[in-house]
Motif scaffolding. Structure first.
Motif, PDB file in Angstrom:
ATOM      1  N   UNK A  96       0.914  -1.420  -0.008  1.00 25.55           N
ATOM      2  CA  UNK A  96       0.038   0.078   0.122  1.00 25.55           C
ATOM      3  C   UNK A  96       0.859   1.308  -0.078  1.00 25.55           C
ATOM      4  N   UNK A  97       1.846   1.404   0.986  1.00 30.49           N
ATOM      5  CA  UNK A  97       2.679   2.535   0.898  1.00 30.49           C
ATOM      6  C   UNK A  97       3.376   2.847  -0.273  1.00 30.49           C
ATOM      7  N   UNK A  98       4.023   1.802  -0.734  1.00 30.81           N
ATOM      8  CA  UNK A  98       4.635   2.046  -2.125  1.00 30.81           C
ATOM      9  C   UNK A  98       3.732   2.347  -3.290  1.00 30.81           C
ATOM     10  N   UNK A  99       2.745   1.666  -3.292  1.00 30.02           N
ATOM     11  CA  UNK A  99       1.655   2.075  -4.467  1.00 30.02           C
ATOM     12  C   UNK A  99       1.383   3.330  -4.283  1.00 30.02           C
ATOM     13  N   UNK A 100       0.971   3.825  -3.266  1.00 25.70           N
ATOM     14  CA  UNK A 100       0.083   5.305  -3.106  1.00 25.70           C
ATOM     15  C   UNK A 100       1.080   6.349  -3.423  1.00 25.70           C
ATOM     16  N   UNK A 101       2.550   6.223  -3.400  1.00 24.93           N
ATOM     17  CA  UNK A 101       3.565   7.059  -3.787  1.00 24.93           C
ATOM     18  C   UNK A 101       3.215   7.759  -5.192  1.00 24.93           C
ATOM     19  N   UNK A 102       2.921   9.082  -5.402  1.00 27.14           N
ATOM     20  CA  UNK A 102       2.471   9.546  -6.661  1.00 27.14           C
ATOM     21  C   UNK A 102       1.184   9.385  -6.952  1.00 27.14           C
ATOM     22  N   UNK A 103       0.286   8.557  -6.222  1.00 31.09           N
ATOM     23  CA  UNK A 103      -1.312   8.299  -6.390  1.00 31.09           C
ATOM     24  C   UNK A 103      -2.115   8.979  -5.440  1.00 31.09           C
TER      25      UNK A 103
END
Length: 149
Positions: A96-103
């Motif tokens: 979650x923490x990685x996917x949300x970067x820039x999202x």
């Protein structure tokens, strides 16, 4: 249960029919939960809508789907997401923490009515993701194989 990645389809009012059709194509076990079962809508017209369904085929393929609440727009061709689910909280929160970067978070990752932690996000490439982390009563919620049918 290890973490799992699966397609998640969205429909306006035909998730049950679609998933029954996919079960006739692929076989397997189909679990279906309604909005009423989890008390997730106060709109009487939504009580029989599918809040979550999960088809697990005999060879291990998984397909999930739900009906979209009336208040949310649904555009054919964009009615799908990628679902990440399992019991590995640190691993799934890390994704979650990685996917949300820039999202952006469409729904924060927090406790859901069925007892799991659940959130939805759109990554920086416009891909929709759902993350479900099994709660203490794993196997009893809508994302489990034991979902009511």
């Amino acid at each position: 249960m290890s973490s799992e990645i699966s397609p998640y389809l969205s429909f306006r009012d035909s998730a049950r029919q679609a998933m029954e059709f996919y079960q006739s194509v692929f076989g397997g076990d189909l679990g279906i939960s309604t909005f009423e079962e989890y008390q997730v809508s106060e709109d009487p017209s939504e009580q029989d809508k599918v809040m979550h369904s999960r088809l697990v085929t005999d060879n291990g393929m998984v397909l999930m789907a739900a009906d979209v609440p009336n208040r949310i727009d649904l555009t054919p061709g964009t009615n799908f997401a990628v679902s990440l689910s399992g019991e590995e909280e640190d691993q799934l929160r890390g994704y979650w923490d990685k996917l949300i970067v820039g999202g952006s978070a469409d729904m924060p990752l927090e406790q859901a009515p069925w007892g799991d932690s659940f959130g939805m996000l759109t990554d920086r490439f416009g891909v929709s993701w759902m993350v479900n982390i099994a709660g203490p009563d794993a196997g009893q919620g809508p994302t489990s194989e034991a979902a009511p049918s």
